[in-house]
Design an enzyme around this catalytic site. Sequence first.
Site, short mmCIF file in Angstrom:
data_model
loop_
_atom_site.label_atom_id
_atom_site.label_comp_id
_atom_site.label_asym_id
_atom_site.label_seq_id
_atom_site.Cartn_x
_atom_site.Cartn_y
_atom_site.Cartn_z
N ARG A 495 0.89 -1.17 0.00
CA ARG A 495 0.00 0.00 0.00
C ARG A 495 0.91 1.21 0.00
NH1 ARG A 495 -5.03 -1.91 0.96
NH2 ARG A 495 -5.29 -3.76 2.28
N PHE A 496 0.87 1.98 -1.05
CA PHE A 496 1.83 3.07 -1.25
C PHE A 496 1.06 4.38 -1.38
CE2 PHE A 496 5.07 5.10 -4.30
CZ PHE A 496 5.85 5.58 -3.25
N ASP A 527 -10.00 -1.93 -5.33
CA ASP A 527 -10.53 -0.65 -5.82
C ASP A 527 -9.49 0.46 -5.77
OD1 ASP A 527 -10.52 -0.72 -3.06
OD2 ASP A 527 -12.42 0.33 -2.82
N GLY A 528 -8.68 0.51 -4.71
CA GLY A 528 -7.66 1.55 -4.63
C GLY A 528 -6.60 1.41 -5.71
N ASP A 552 -11.84 -8.93 -0.27
CA ASP A 552 -13.11 -8.29 0.10
C ASP A 552 -14.21 -8.55 -0.93
OD1 ASP A 552 -11.87 -7.27 2.32
OD2 ASP A 552 -11.51 -5.30 1.46
N MET A 593 -11.58 -10.17 7.84
CA MET A 593 -11.24 -8.88 7.24
C MET A 593 -12.41 -8.35 6.43
SD MET A 593 -7.23 -9.35 6.23
CE MET A 593 -6.85 -7.62 6.51
N GLY A 594 -12.27 -7.10 5.98
CA GLY A 594 -13.32 -6.47 5.19
C GLY A 594 -13.85 -5.22 5.83
N GLU A 611 -24.52 -18.44 13.58
CA GLU A 611 -25.78 -18.02 14.19
C GLU A 611 -26.06 -16.53 14.00
OE1 GLU A 611 -27.29 -20.45 17.77
OE2 GLU A 611 -25.22 -19.93 18.23
#
Length: 776
Positions: A495-496, A527-528, A552, A593-594, A611
């Site tokens: 991630r930059f 998406d990014g 995701d 995650m998400g 449940e």
Amino acid sequence: MPNAPQLLDFVTLEGLLAYGNRLAQRAPDERVDWPAVRACSLPSQLSRVKAATDAIAALVQQAPKGFPDAEAYRSARQTVVDTACGGDPVVFFAAWNRLLAEGALQPLLRAPIGSVLKPTHRRPVAIVPRAQLTPQLAEGRIVLDLGDDRFWLLPRDLADRTLLFTMRHGVSRVESKTHRVGRRLANELDPERGVPRAEAVGAALARMVGVVGRQLDFLNLSNYLDPGKFLHFISRSPNTRQLFERVAAGLAGGERVVPEPAYAHPLESSDFGWVTGMEKTAEAQELAAALGVEVPAAKRLIKDPLYCYPGGHSFFDLYVDVIDGLHRLGQAHPGTVACLYTHSSTLRALMIYLDPRPFHEAFTEFSDYKESQDNVVLLTFEKGRLSGYSTAVGLSQREKAARETWITVERVRKDRVTLKPRQIKRIVALVSGGDFAGAGAALKELRVTGNRLGLKVHFVRHGFLGLANNWIATVTEDDTRGMSSVASSPIGSSRFEDFKDETVQQAAMRNLEPYLEDGALVVLGGDGSLRGARAIFEGFGVQVVGLPGTIDNNIEGTTSLGYHSAVALADQSIESLKATSAAMGTVFFVEVMGAGSGHLALACAYQARAEGLLVNEHPDPDAYIDDVILGTLKQTLGVPNKSHLFVVAERTPHRHHSDGGVHGLVPYVAGAMAQWPPRQGRSGCYAPTQATKATILGHTLRGAPPTPEDKAIAQHVAYEAVHRLVERPDEVVGCMLAYRERAVIEAIPLHAVAPKQFDWELFARMHGSEPSGNLR
């Protein structure tokens, strides 16, 4: 490769001063509140410009440290005008815009000013189609009718939140399409076009909040909002008062009385200073003549968000006032519903703020906010954050506008495609953002298919970071052996955030340039990453193709690489926990995650028959915890060999911990359970100990071994990417390849990539409350 965007090197202090002084001497218009004119000679102004430039530069240097709020920023700016500029707004105009032309003002766009910085985490909205709206989901919630058979659900309790309906006036006598209007011109609605439009806004808002019960009578819902208790805020412009009057008439209904509106500063339009009232064409011609350039060059300066109008301010200044001001409005009126009557520039600022992209990218997207676009932006202020969802409420022929926009943008996309069929010679590929299974299979297929078709293939280590560092290497068969089965990304990812900076982008483009003569870049990511691909396609002309990769699975119209593998690994862990829960009676909360996207959590919960499921998309997580989770446990605790397991999406907000997710959830549920009477089968029997535990699967899901399904998807989309780049580049460059099934792989333009809507129907089915056929 096209050159980087040109600097505004034609902008001179002499030209700016001449232009500013010429406008300051315009004949007064009785409708305009003109800025004060300070009589100064040109030599005197030139002597002040150096001090003014230094003071503005010092203001910009302070920007990274931030300002506590918009007022502090305004005050610092005004101090420069009063002291360094001797109170002369023309001197400030010239010094400011000369620094803008040099690129020296850019740090302001990233300055922490009160609440103006874009939020890093967003609460998704619960917008539910009519077919998926069940009584259980809607019960006890505010239901707003958005039209098109879509309904927005909000928590019933407004005690800690403020609901804002933000509306712009319609067509006015002096139209902003052709003239600079702004806050200084006392504008009124056009009687033939503007007044009917304002009445349509009132009717649509009344339908949205006032007749929900009649529209959803099959759910036996009542109207949750009382328009008689709404607050109303206007700007000083008469047209916002006129809009209020028409909307108030629509909301009144019967004998209901609508309170009088109050004034709110953040609802004001832009301050165009001495340009107020001018035709836009005349404005551009005057500036072009003063600077000695063609009109298109002058327009480049005017359209910059930091461009300061003579005697006025910049769009960025308006943006600061609007965002900070609406945060303050929300904070000052908790538990209320407020109608805000304002201008298109205010809504444009809001849409830029709410858009997840960086400021400059979103500003470009919404640069031409038209009269026919959305008239309402719905906002909620809660826990210090402003969230919002733009919607057209049947006022603006949204579908027609969307089609026209699509045609226009698609024409522009195809104009940017420079590759011709059978012209491509090389491919460069990278993986960006969060890592995911299946990346190795896609990369290997790119190499195999590319080599078979005579192309050289290069990989970039660690995504866009690698582009900036020139970590690009040619790939051979030896490099890709066994790569298809490698978990995560075999060439690294990252991630930059610095890639959002234009200077970093230009450095990356210099490194990439030798590979792009008759070449293309393939970007694998979420998406990014696809936004980054779009930025270099539109900004630098890079021939780029996107392949969707994110666990995701939150991109509309496609199955993303990594999703199936993450679900498979999560299922193994969850089944193990269910076995332990059945044996020991333990209550497990499993966090996956998400953040901001519940698709992965929903798939894991449904497949494992959990449940319950706590996700961001739910309109009221706190109520879900109390009603569904605790309600279910009351019924099932003590049942022999019964497992108790709930899936939670990370960072789902709730009142038990500021970080949300499973944090704070376990002690709260355990505490509630401890208050219940012990379950005993008969006298002399002892109840089993009920432990409550949290398990965070987290990044283990990113490193999941790739499933055969993910491998197959990866190979199919990579194969298609190479073949279409060779044979039909105009259909794939500037696009993402969306996988639906093997025979259906569709190219979706990067400008049309959208977030996937939450599957409320599956959510309802999981809870045994799917809608019946007569609701469809």
